[in-house]
Write a protein that holds these residues in place. Structure first.
Motif, PDB file in Angstrom:
ATOM      1  N   SER A  50      -0.206 -12.704  -8.047  1.00 33.97           N
ATOM      2  CA  SER A  50      -0.433 -11.440  -8.225  1.00 33.97           C
ATOM      3  C   SER A  50      -2.255 -11.209  -8.434  1.00 33.97           C
ATOM      4  O   SER A  50      -2.696 -12.361  -8.581  1.00 33.97           O
ATOM      5  N   VAL A  51      -2.546 -10.288  -8.294  1.00 35.64           N
ATOM      6  CA  VAL A  51      -4.057  -9.939  -8.386  1.00 35.64           C
ATOM      7  C   VAL A  51      -4.073  -8.588  -9.328  1.00 35.64           C
ATOM      8  O   VAL A  51      -4.317  -7.693  -8.884  1.00 35.64           O
ATOM      9  N   PRO A  52      -4.110  -8.980 -10.622  1.00 36.95           N
ATOM     10  CA  PRO A  52      -4.169  -7.845 -11.594  1.00 36.95           C
ATOM     11  C   PRO A  52      -5.344  -6.880 -11.712  1.00 36.95           C
ATOM     12  O   PRO A  52      -5.312  -5.847 -11.802  1.00 36.95           O
ATOM     13  N   GLN A  53      -6.362  -7.611 -11.378  1.00 36.51           N
ATOM     14  CA  GLN A  53      -7.746  -6.831 -11.083  1.00 36.51           C
ATOM     15  C   GLN A  53      -7.443  -5.653 -10.214  1.00 36.51           C
ATOM     16  O   GLN A  53      -8.343  -4.624  -9.891  1.00 36.51           O
ATOM     17  N   PHE A  54      -6.458  -5.856  -9.234  1.00 42.14           N
ATOM     18  CA  PHE A  54      -6.249  -4.461  -8.362  1.00 42.14           C
ATOM     19  C   PHE A  54      -6.038  -3.362  -9.017  1.00 42.14           C
ATOM     20  O   PHE A  54      -6.202  -2.354  -8.396  1.00 42.14           O
ATOM     21  N   LEU A  55      -5.398  -3.433 -10.276  1.00 44.06           N
ATOM     22  CA  LEU A  55      -5.138  -2.166 -11.147  1.00 44.06           C
ATOM     23  C   LEU A  55      -6.237  -1.686 -12.105  1.00 44.06           C
ATOM     24  O   LEU A  55      -6.095  -0.884 -12.576  1.00 44.06           O
ATOM     25  N   GLU A  56      -7.402  -2.257 -11.866  1.00 47.28           N
ATOM     26  CA  GLU A  56      -8.473  -2.056 -12.645  1.00 47.28           C
ATOM     27  C   GLU A  56      -9.454  -0.890 -12.382  1.00 47.28           C
ATOM     28  O   GLU A  56     -10.430  -0.434 -12.903  1.00 47.28           O
ATOM     29  N   GLY A  57      -9.232  -0.372 -11.013  1.00 45.08           N
ATOM     30  CA  GLY A  57      -9.838   0.709 -10.657  1.00 45.08           C
ATOM     31  C   GLY A  57     -10.371   0.591  -9.330  1.00 45.08           C
ATOM     32  O   GLY A  57      -9.974  -0.452  -8.515  1.00 45.08           O
ATOM     33  N   GLY A  58     -11.148   1.494  -8.879  1.00 43.57           N
ATOM     34  CA  GLY A  58     -11.500   1.175  -7.094  1.00 43.57           C
ATOM     35  C   GLY A  58     -10.639   2.180  -6.340  1.00 43.57           C
ATOM     36  O   GLY A  58      -9.825   2.836  -6.898  1.00 43.57           O
ATOM     37  N   LEU A  59     -10.960   2.393  -5.050  1.00 44.95           N
ATOM     38  CA  LEU A  59     -10.041   3.236  -4.203  1.00 44.95           C
ATOM     39  C   LEU A  59      -8.518   2.664  -3.809  1.00 44.95           C
ATOM     40  O   LEU A  59      -8.471   1.634  -3.753  1.00 44.95           O
ATOM     41  N   ASN A  60      -7.633   3.717  -4.224  1.00 43.66           N
ATOM     42  CA  ASN A  60      -6.325   3.401  -4.028  1.00 43.66           C
ATOM     43  C   ASN A  60      -5.566   4.377  -3.076  1.00 43.66           C
ATOM     44  O   ASN A  60      -5.748   5.559  -3.316  1.00 43.66           O
ATOM     45  N   ILE A  61      -5.222   3.902  -2.027  1.00 43.11           N
ATOM     46  CA  ILE A  61      -4.725   4.764  -1.031  1.00 43.11           C
ATOM     47  C   ILE A  61      -3.127   4.526  -0.936  1.00 43.11           C
ATOM     48  O   ILE A  61      -2.675   3.193  -0.832  1.00 43.11           O
ATOM     49  N   ILE A  62      -2.234   5.397  -1.488  1.00 42.57           N
ATOM     50  CA  ILE A  62      -0.850   5.268  -1.410  1.00 42.57           C
ATOM     51  C   ILE A  62      -0.368   6.017  -0.251  1.00 42.57           C
ATOM     52  O   ILE A  62      -0.802   6.956  -0.001  1.00 42.57           O
ATOM     53  N   SER A  63       0.829   5.163   0.274  1.00 37.79           N
ATOM     54  CA  SER A  63       1.228   5.950   1.540  1.00 37.79           C
ATOM     55  C   SER A  63       2.616   5.609   1.725  1.00 37.79           C
ATOM     56  O   SER A  63       2.979   4.483   1.453  1.00 37.79           O
ATOM     57  N   CYS A  64       3.651   6.524   2.119  1.00 42.22           N
ATOM     58  CA  CYS A  64       4.954   6.281   1.978  1.00 42.22           C
ATOM     59  C   CYS A  64       5.522   5.376   3.382  1.00 42.22           C
ATOM     60  O   CYS A  64       4.481   5.364   4.164  1.00 42.22           O
ATOM     61  N   PRO A  65       6.593   4.881   3.088  1.00 43.46           N
ATOM     62  CA  PRO A  65       6.918   3.633   4.406  1.00 43.46           C
ATOM     63  C   PRO A  65       7.346   4.660   5.550  1.00 43.46           C
ATOM     64  O   PRO A  65       7.719   5.876   5.363  1.00 43.46           O
ATOM     65  N   SER A  66       6.937   4.185   6.544  1.00 37.39           N
ATOM     66  CA  SER A  66       7.457   4.760   7.902  1.00 37.39           C
ATOM     67  C   SER A  66       8.899   4.860   8.106  1.00 37.39           C
ATOM     68  O   SER A  66       9.123   3.788   8.594  1.00 37.39           O
ATOM     69  N   CYS A  67       9.649   5.763   7.750  1.00 37.92           N
ATOM     70  CA  CYS A  67      11.239   5.778   7.840  1.00 37.92           C
ATOM     71  C   CYS A  67      11.298   6.932   8.786  1.00 37.92           C
ATOM     72  O   CYS A  67      10.571   7.804   9.128  1.00 37.92           O
ATOM     73  N   SER A  68      12.689   6.976   8.782  1.00 39.23           N
ATOM     74  CA  SER A  68      13.172   8.172   9.777  1.00 39.23           C
ATOM     75  C   SER A  68      12.892   9.377   9.356  1.00 39.23           C
ATOM     76  O   SER A  68      13.367  10.523  10.015  1.00 39.23           O
ATOM     77  N   ARG A  69      12.591   9.797   7.911  1.00 39.64           N
ATOM     78  CA  ARG A  69      12.279  11.195   7.663  1.00 39.64           C
ATOM     79  C   ARG A  69      10.874  11.618   8.234  1.00 39.64           C
ATOM     80  O   ARG A  69      10.604  12.918   8.023  1.00 39.64           O
ATOM     81  N   VAL A  70       9.849  10.688   8.480  1.00 39.65           N
ATOM     82  CA  VAL A  70       8.848  11.182   9.064  1.00 39.65           C
ATOM     83  C   VAL A  70       8.970  12.339  10.042  1.00 39.65           C
ATOM     84  O   VAL A  70       9.768  11.952  10.888  1.00 39.65           O
ATOM     85  N   GLU A  71       8.123  13.664  10.032  1.00 38.69           N
ATOM     86  CA  GLU A  71       8.566  14.442  10.834  1.00 38.69           C
ATOM     87  C   GLU A  71       7.576  14.445  12.076  1.00 38.69           C
ATOM     88  O   GLU A  71       7.573  15.297  12.859  1.00 38.69           O
ATOM     89  N   ASN A  72       6.466  13.664  12.032  1.00 33.61           N
ATOM     90  CA  ASN A  72       5.716  13.468  13.274  1.00 33.61           C
ATOM     91  C   ASN A  72       5.074  11.960  13.167  1.00 33.61           C
ATOM     92  O   ASN A  72       4.550  11.487  12.036  1.00 33.61           O
ATOM     93  N   GLU A  73       5.457  11.197  14.049  1.00 36.07           N
ATOM     94  CA  GLU A  73       5.154   9.971  14.104  1.00 36.07           C
ATOM     95  C   GLU A  73       3.481   9.537  14.259  1.00 36.07           C
ATOM     96  O   GLU A  73       3.213   8.339  13.860  1.00 36.07           O
ATOM     97  N   ALA A  74       2.853  10.623  14.361  1.00 34.90           N
ATOM     98  CA  ALA A  74       1.424  10.543  14.034  1.00 34.90           C
ATOM     99  C   ALA A  74       0.879  10.208  12.762  1.00 34.90           C
ATOM    100  O   ALA A  74      -0.075   9.916  12.377  1.00 34.90           O
ATOM    101  N   PHE A  75       1.837  10.366  11.820  1.00 36.71           N
ATOM    102  CA  PHE A  75       1.550  10.040  10.384  1.00 36.71           C
ATOM    103  C   PHE A  75       1.092   8.750  10.325  1.00 36.71           C
ATOM    104  O   PHE A  75       0.218   8.432   9.449  1.00 36.71           O
ATOM    105  N   VAL A  76       1.725   7.559  10.810  1.00 40.36           N
ATOM    106  CA  VAL A  76       1.546   6.333  10.696  1.00 40.36           C
ATOM    107  C   VAL A  76       0.092   5.930  11.031  1.00 40.36           C
ATOM    108  O   VAL A  76      -0.808   5.440  10.357  1.00 40.36           O
ATOM    109  N   ASP A  77      -0.341   6.487  12.149  1.00 46.16           N
ATOM    110  CA  ASP A  77      -1.751   6.484  12.675  1.00 46.16           C
ATOM    111  C   ASP A  77      -2.688   7.076  11.729  1.00 46.16           C
ATOM    112  O   ASP A  77      -3.749   6.489  11.536  1.00 46.16           O
ATOM    113  N   LEU A  78      -2.344   8.232  11.298  1.00 44.85           N
ATOM    114  CA  LEU A  78      -3.224   8.806  10.557  1.00 44.85           C
ATOM    115  C   LEU A  78      -3.437   8.117   9.045  1.00 44.85           C
ATOM    116  O   LEU A  78      -4.515   8.050   8.478  1.00 44.85           O
TER     117      LEU A  78
END
Length: 388
Positions: free
Chosen positions: A276-304
């Protein structure tokens, strides 16, 4: 590895809990109606080591495709998300081994019926078709009544945990009262700290219920694997967790990496290797993105999502969260807590600042507008720091 004494729950050919090996899961990223591609990916995930393979079903066409996929991949244990339409269980039940429902989505559907009536419909159908059930509570879609009831109950950084846990406990009580015990529970968030806290709290109250672990919208590699590892190491090392899902934003052809990361984390915890890298949670830019699954409505989401990560690298020192969501299921609610959020529709991207909607933009221009908002947010943070 130390394991909690949970009861065994069978789902097809795997048994979750009861001291059995931890089951690794994944989800197809292809459109369900593309039978050839989805069957091939389900087979690939199964052969990579996924004990359960999830497929999104949202329509009559998806149900028809599911039946054919089941016939082509009989060796895989299939799971379906009921999403907003819990009554779909009657149509998918003959073709799967497990279903998952979200208490928050259940709340919104057929409001004239009680929650118990809807849960009873699911449990009765599952029992009749020899299915296991997952009660899947998600941070961004908690039952609104539960959310309101426990607003302010958690300390800063853990907001919403109590509502998640109480929602899960409520549904466990309903299923118990219905004499249906073939269920597992998941409590998920994009913040590993909330995942750890909610699962620990739940396990104290209901230690016998098998738990499905996951960090939602973990994002891209390597950050997504790090966030997931932080949560899984803390929970698995305490004996909490019977099945896991690693949720990564990946090119569709690389979905097997979710299984690989999950198996590696289990092997490391079993061997006492903690990375683990606990300092990862101490701040800084955090990008969250959902998994590329079959609910994705446009495959361009992954590239975006990858372009967002690349474009925003200059802001890595700032405590800012950007969420990139690929569908209407996760998009609207699960971008609310981010500083800036993008949720992708079929032909445009909705841009948000917290809960405020900033407009809908074409895929090829939304990055420019996102950068404007990010620069503005950075200036606001600089000004606030100067005043402090």
């Amino acid at each position: 590895m130390k394991r909690a004494n949970t009861r065994p729950v069978r789902a097809g050919t795997v048994i979750i809990g009861g001291g059995n090996p931890i089951v690794v899961q994944s989800m197809c990223a292809t459109r369900t109606t593309d039978i050839e591609a989805t069957a091939a990916q389900a087979k690939m995930l199964h052969e990579a080591g996924a004990g359960l393979v999830r497929i999104a079903v949202d329509s009559a066409k998806d149900v028809a495709a599911l039946a054919e996929i089941r016939a082509r991949v009989p060796e895989a244990n299939l799971v379906v998300d009921l999403q907003e339409n819990y009554r779909l269980i009657t149509q998918v039940a003959p073709h799967v081994n497990k279903v998952r429902y979200n208490p928050g989505h259940l709340y919104h559907h057929e409001r004239q019926k009680t929650v118990r009536e809807k849960v009873a419909f699911i449990a009765e159908t599952a029992a009749r078709h020899d299915l296991a059930v997952r009660v899947g509570v998600n941070c961004g879609s908690v039952d609104p009544d539960m959310d309101a009831k426990f607003e302010g109950a958690d300390p800063p950084g853990l907001e919403g945990v109590t509502a998640m846990v109480e929602s899960a406990l409520e549904h466990c009580a309903i299923l118990d009262d219905l004499r249906f015990d073939r269920y597992v529970v998941s409590l998920k968030d994009s913040d590993p700290r909330k995942v750890i806290e909610s699962n620990v709290r739940f396990a104290v109250v209901r230690p016998e219920v098998p738990l499905h672990l996951g960090v939602t919208e973990a994002g891209m590699l390597p950050d997504g694997a790090i966030k997931t590892r932080i949560a899984f190491e803390q929970l698995l090392s305490r004996g909490i967790g019977d099945t896991i899902r690693v949720s990564l934003t990946l090119p569709f052809a690389e979905k097997w990496r979710e299984v690989e990361v999950g198996r590696q984390i289990i092997a490391d915890v079993e061997a006492g290797r903690f990375r683990s890298v606990p300092q990862f949670l101490e701040g800084g830019l955090n990008i969250i993105s959902c998994p590329s699954c079959s609910r994705v409505e446009n495959e361009a989401f992954v590239d975006l999502a990858f372009k967002v990560k690349e474009m925003t690298a200059y802001a890595k020192e700032y405590d800012i969260t950007i969420a990139v969501m690929g569908c209407r299921v996760n998009g609207p609610g699960e971008t609310d807590d981010a500083d800036l959020g993008l949720w992708c529709a079929p032909t445009f991207v909705n841009l948000k600042k917290g809960e405020q909607e900033l407009g809908a933009f074409p895929y090829d221009t939304v990055l420019d507008r996102l950068k404007e908002e990010l620069d503005r947010l950075i200036e606001e943070k600089k000004a606030a720091a100067a005043r402090a």
